[in-house]
Write a protein that holds these residues in place. Structure first.
Motif, PDB file in Angstrom:
ATOM      1  N   GLY A   1       1.804 -53.397 -41.776  1.00  0.00           N
ATOM      2  CA  GLY A   1       1.696 -54.596 -40.952  1.00  0.00           C
ATOM      3  C   GLY A   1       2.229 -54.436 -39.546  1.00  0.00           C
ATOM      4  N   ASP A   2       2.930 -53.323 -39.262  1.00  0.00           N
ATOM      5  CA  ASP A   2       3.454 -53.112 -37.905  1.00  0.00           C
ATOM      6  C   ASP A   2       2.335 -52.843 -36.905  1.00  0.00           C
ATOM      7  OD1 ASP A   2       6.074 -53.508 -38.576  1.00  0.00           O
ATOM      8  OD2 ASP A   2       6.621 -51.379 -38.638  1.00  0.00           O
ATOM      9  N   VAL A   3       1.281 -52.200 -37.364  1.00  0.00           N
ATOM     10  CA  VAL A   3       0.131 -51.897 -36.508  1.00  0.00           C
ATOM     11  C   VAL A   3      -1.077 -52.616 -37.087  1.00  0.00           C
ATOM     12  CG1 VAL A   3      -1.362 -50.101 -35.566  1.00  0.00           C
ATOM     13  CG2 VAL A   3       1.085 -49.642 -35.892  1.00  0.00           C
ATOM     14  N   ARG A   4      -1.626 -53.539 -36.316  1.00  0.00           N
ATOM     15  CA  ARG A   4      -2.751 -54.339 -36.809  1.00  0.00           C
ATOM     16  C   ARG A   4      -4.048 -53.887 -36.143  1.00  0.00           C
ATOM     17  NH1 ARG A   4      -1.284 -58.777 -39.652  1.00  0.00           N
ATOM     18  NH2 ARG A   4       0.929 -59.339 -39.668  1.00  0.00           N
ATOM     19  N   PRO A   5      -5.114 -53.760 -36.905  1.00  0.00           N
ATOM     20  CA  PRO A   5      -6.389 -53.342 -36.310  1.00  0.00           C
ATOM     21  C   PRO A   5      -7.021 -54.463 -35.498  1.00  0.00           C
ATOM     22  CG  PRO A   5      -6.691 -53.848 -38.625  1.00  0.00           C
ATOM     23  CD  PRO A   5      -5.212 -53.943 -38.363  1.00  0.00           C
ATOM     24  N   LEU A   6      -7.674 -54.104 -34.408  1.00  0.00           N
ATOM     25  CA  LEU A   6      -8.467 -55.078 -33.673  1.00  0.00           C
ATOM     26  C   LEU A   6      -9.689 -55.406 -34.524  1.00  0.00           C
ATOM     27  CD1 LEU A   6      -8.758 -56.558 -30.903  1.00  0.00           C
ATOM     28  CD2 LEU A   6     -10.236 -54.657 -30.206  1.00  0.00           C
ATOM     29  N   PRO A   7      -9.969 -56.684 -34.775  1.00  0.00           N
ATOM     30  CA  PRO A   7     -11.131 -57.025 -35.607  1.00  0.00           C
ATOM     31  C   PRO A   7     -12.423 -56.429 -35.053  1.00  0.00           C
ATOM     32  CG  PRO A   7      -9.746 -58.951 -35.269  1.00  0.00           C
ATOM     33  CD  PRO A   7      -9.214 -57.881 -34.360  1.00  0.00           C
ATOM     34  N   GLU A   8     -13.354 -56.154 -35.933  1.00  0.00           N
ATOM     35  CA  GLU A   8     -14.603 -55.514 -35.539  1.00  0.00           C
ATOM     36  C   GLU A   8     -15.440 -56.422 -34.650  1.00  0.00           C
ATOM     37  OE1 GLU A   8     -16.821 -54.120 -38.849  1.00  0.00           O
ATOM     38  OE2 GLU A   8     -15.254 -52.747 -39.540  1.00  0.00           O
ATOM     39  N   LEU A   9     -16.220 -55.782 -33.781  1.00  0.00           N
ATOM     40  CA  LEU A   9     -17.163 -56.525 -32.945  1.00  0.00           C
ATOM     41  C   LEU A   9     -18.077 -57.378 -33.820  1.00  0.00           C
ATOM     42  CD1 LEU A   9     -18.310 -53.839 -30.327  1.00  0.00           C
ATOM     43  CD2 LEU A   9     -17.138 -55.992 -29.812  1.00  0.00           C
ATOM     44  N   GLY A  10     -18.304 -58.610 -33.391  1.00  0.00           N
ATOM     45  CA  GLY A  10     -19.209 -59.491 -34.118  1.00  0.00           C
ATOM     46  C   GLY A  10     -18.568 -60.289 -35.228  1.00  0.00           C
ATOM     47  N   SER A  11     -17.320 -59.970 -35.576  1.00  0.00           N
ATOM     48  CA  SER A  11     -16.654 -60.698 -36.657  1.00  0.00           C
ATOM     49  C   SER A  11     -16.110 -62.031 -36.145  1.00  0.00           C
ATOM     50  CB  SER A  11     -15.509 -59.867 -37.233  1.00  0.00           C
ATOM     51  OG  SER A  11     -14.465 -59.716 -36.280  1.00  0.00           O
ATOM     52  N   ALA A  12     -15.871 -62.939 -37.072  1.00  0.00           N
ATOM     53  CA  ALA A  12     -15.321 -64.244 -36.702  1.00  0.00           C
ATOM     54  C   ALA A  12     -13.926 -64.096 -36.106  1.00  0.00           C
ATOM     55  CB  ALA A  12     -15.288 -65.156 -37.929  1.00  0.00           C
ATOM     56  N   ASP A  13     -13.139 -63.171 -36.657  1.00  0.00           N
ATOM     57  CA  ASP A  13     -11.788 -62.956 -36.123  1.00  0.00           C
ATOM     58  C   ASP A  13     -11.843 -62.418 -34.696  1.00  0.00           C
ATOM     59  OD1 ASP A  13     -10.530 -63.858 -38.396  1.00  0.00           O
ATOM     60  OD2 ASP A  13     -10.247 -61.863 -39.260  1.00  0.00           O
ATOM     61  N   ARG A  14     -12.791 -61.533 -34.434  1.00  0.00           N
ATOM     62  CA  ARG A  14     -12.927 -60.991 -33.078  1.00  0.00           C
ATOM     63  C   ARG A  14     -13.329 -62.100 -32.110  1.00  0.00           C
ATOM     64  NH1 ARG A  14     -13.419 -55.650 -31.339  1.00  0.00           N
ATOM     65  NH2 ARG A  14     -13.822 -55.580 -29.092  1.00  0.00           N
ATOM     66  N   GLU A  15     -14.224 -62.952 -32.522  1.00  0.00           N
ATOM     67  CA  GLU A  15     -14.662 -64.048 -31.661  1.00  0.00           C
ATOM     68  C   GLU A  15     -13.510 -65.010 -31.380  1.00  0.00           C
ATOM     69  OE1 GLU A  15     -16.990 -66.157 -29.141  1.00  0.00           O
ATOM     70  OE2 GLU A  15     -17.356 -64.178 -30.025  1.00  0.00           O
ATOM     71  N   ARG A  16     -12.667 -65.248 -32.383  1.00  0.00           N
ATOM     72  CA  ARG A  16     -11.517 -66.133 -32.178  1.00  0.00           C
ATOM     73  C   ARG A  16     -10.584 -65.561 -31.111  1.00  0.00           C
ATOM     74  NH1 ARG A  16      -9.096 -65.144 -36.436  1.00  0.00           N
ATOM     75  NH2 ARG A  16      -7.276 -64.047 -35.598  1.00  0.00           N
ATOM     76  N   LEU A  17     -10.284 -64.266 -31.213  1.00  0.00           N
ATOM     77  CA  LEU A  17      -9.416 -63.632 -30.220  1.00  0.00           C
ATOM     78  C   LEU A  17     -10.067 -63.629 -28.843  1.00  0.00           C
ATOM     79  CD1 LEU A  17      -8.044 -60.534 -32.192  1.00  0.00           C
ATOM     80  CD2 LEU A  17      -6.952 -62.762 -31.857  1.00  0.00           C
TER      81      LEU A  17
END
Length: 379
Positions: A56-72
């Motif tokens: 959990g110390d290093v979190r991946p950037l959500p993938e392009l096109g994902s809902a999480d990526r769009e939120r960020l």
């Protein structure tokens, strides 16, 4: 305070040192360290118990096109539209392998220089969001005049350019004498990107940015064109700040053979970047699978203070002889400020790590750099 005059240098060198903020007291202190034999590899080692990052110390950037990526992305775009974001470009290097020119001015892709492409990245977002995104280019004594000229030519109302210089020091011999070339001239150098907080403050640029409503600075090396201003990276920092109070977010990538540099680790429990040469001899660095790219989101208010960054003794070959120079590194800010780490793609459509050190590497990387810059609207 000590001054260049105390070193009995020629008038031209004295003027150069004065112009770029030579700190005589720090120089004398570091020189004394070298004289006492306190500038070897052991002195550079970090103190404390060192462990790999925890889950959990290093979190991946959500993938392009994902809902999480769009939120960020939406969070980051909102901050940019509100005038809260600027960029810092480290542009102090000379391109010795490109013929000794200022690296920021080198033709990188399709007739555009590294610096021009960095600025175009900020400009396209500023125009899209009807905002202002300023660029702050940190130069060195070797690059300042040229980068200042280029910046003035390219500056616009939407993406204004401010140049500010880092500081200057003098190389030493291993026994503490001033290092001189075959003509007897001293050897100046720029003492590392750890100059950033102090140089940004002393120039007045940080104050002006904050007074204009600026809150976050995205910093990257001028020769890493993959490190574009992605709203999702800004959004990731904002979420880390909300969750844990992070004042810095560092981009890391999967480590590959030959990578040299820092990596996130826990030191006495605190998560921070540790440079490769600082790890204890008995620590297996292969237990950390990621690598620091030297791209950061920095909280402008948190940056507006003094930091006791460590001065590291670095031995280099200059004109075929060993010289000693003391440097400090911007990644060590993570030891003093709460920090978050986001793992980004190294290459590919979402790649963010495309450093270029020499013409051969530029030639090899150019097709991928061109493709990603076109996909992101920079070209």
């Amino acid at each position: 305070m000590s001054s260049p005059h105390d070193l009995e240098l020629d008038a031209e060198t004295t003027a150069l040192l004065q112009r770029y903020g030579f700190d005589g007291e720090t120089f004398a202190s570091l020189r004394a360290r070298l004289d006492r034999g306190e500038a070897g590899d052991d002195a550079n080692r970090i103190e404390g118990a060192v462990r790999p990052p925890e889950d959990g110390d290093v979190r991946p950037l959500p993938e392009l096109g994902s809902a999480d990526r769009e939120r960020l992305t939406e969070k980051g775009r909102a901050a940019m539209a509100a005038g809260k974001v600027g960029i810092v470009v480290l542009a102090g290097g000379m391109a010795t392998r490109f013929g000794g020119v200022v690296k920021a001015s080198v033709d990188a892709v399709d007739g555009q220089s590294f610096l021009a492409l960095k600025l175009q990245d900020a400009r396209r977002l500023a125009e899209t969001l009807d905002a202002t995104i300023p660029m702050f280019a940190m130069t060195s004594f070797a690059t300042h005049d040229e980068v200042e000229r280029l910046g003035a030519e390219m500056s616009t109302a939407r993406a204004p350019v401010t140049t500010f210089a880092q500081f200057i020091s003098l190389r030493l011999t291993s026994d503490g004498a001033l290092f001189t070339d075959e003509d007897g001239a001293v050897s100046p150098y720029a003492p590392g990107h750890g100059d950033l907080p102090d140089a940004l403050r002393r120039s007045g640029a940080l104050k002006a940015f904050r007074e204009s409503g600026g809150e976050l600075l995205y910093m990257s090396n001028v020769d890493n064109l993959g490190a574009t201003l992605d709203p999702a990276i800004i959004g990731a920092h904002l979420e880390a700040n909300e969750a844990s109070g992070a004042k810095i977010t560092a981009e890391v990538v999967a480590k590959e053979p030959g990578d040299k540099g820092g990596a996130p680790a826990r030191v006495d429990g605190d998560l921070q970047i540790v440079e490769a040469f600082r790890f204890p001899d008995d620590f297996d660095q292969d237990t950390i699978g990621v690598f620091n790219t030297n791209s950061f989101v920095l909280d402008a208010e948190a940056l507006d203070r003094d930091f006791p960054l460590t001065w590291f003794a670095v031995r280099k070959k200059v004109d075929g002889r060993e010289a000693v120079q003391f440097e400090h590194l911007v990644g060590q800010l993570t030891a003093f400020l709460p920090s978050a780490f986001v793992k980004v793609a190294r290459s590919g459509a979402d790649g963010r790590f495309q450093p270029v050190k020499d013409p051969a590497e530029l030639e090899a990387r150019r097709p991928e750099i061109r493709a990603l810059l076109k996909a992101r609207g920079v070209l």
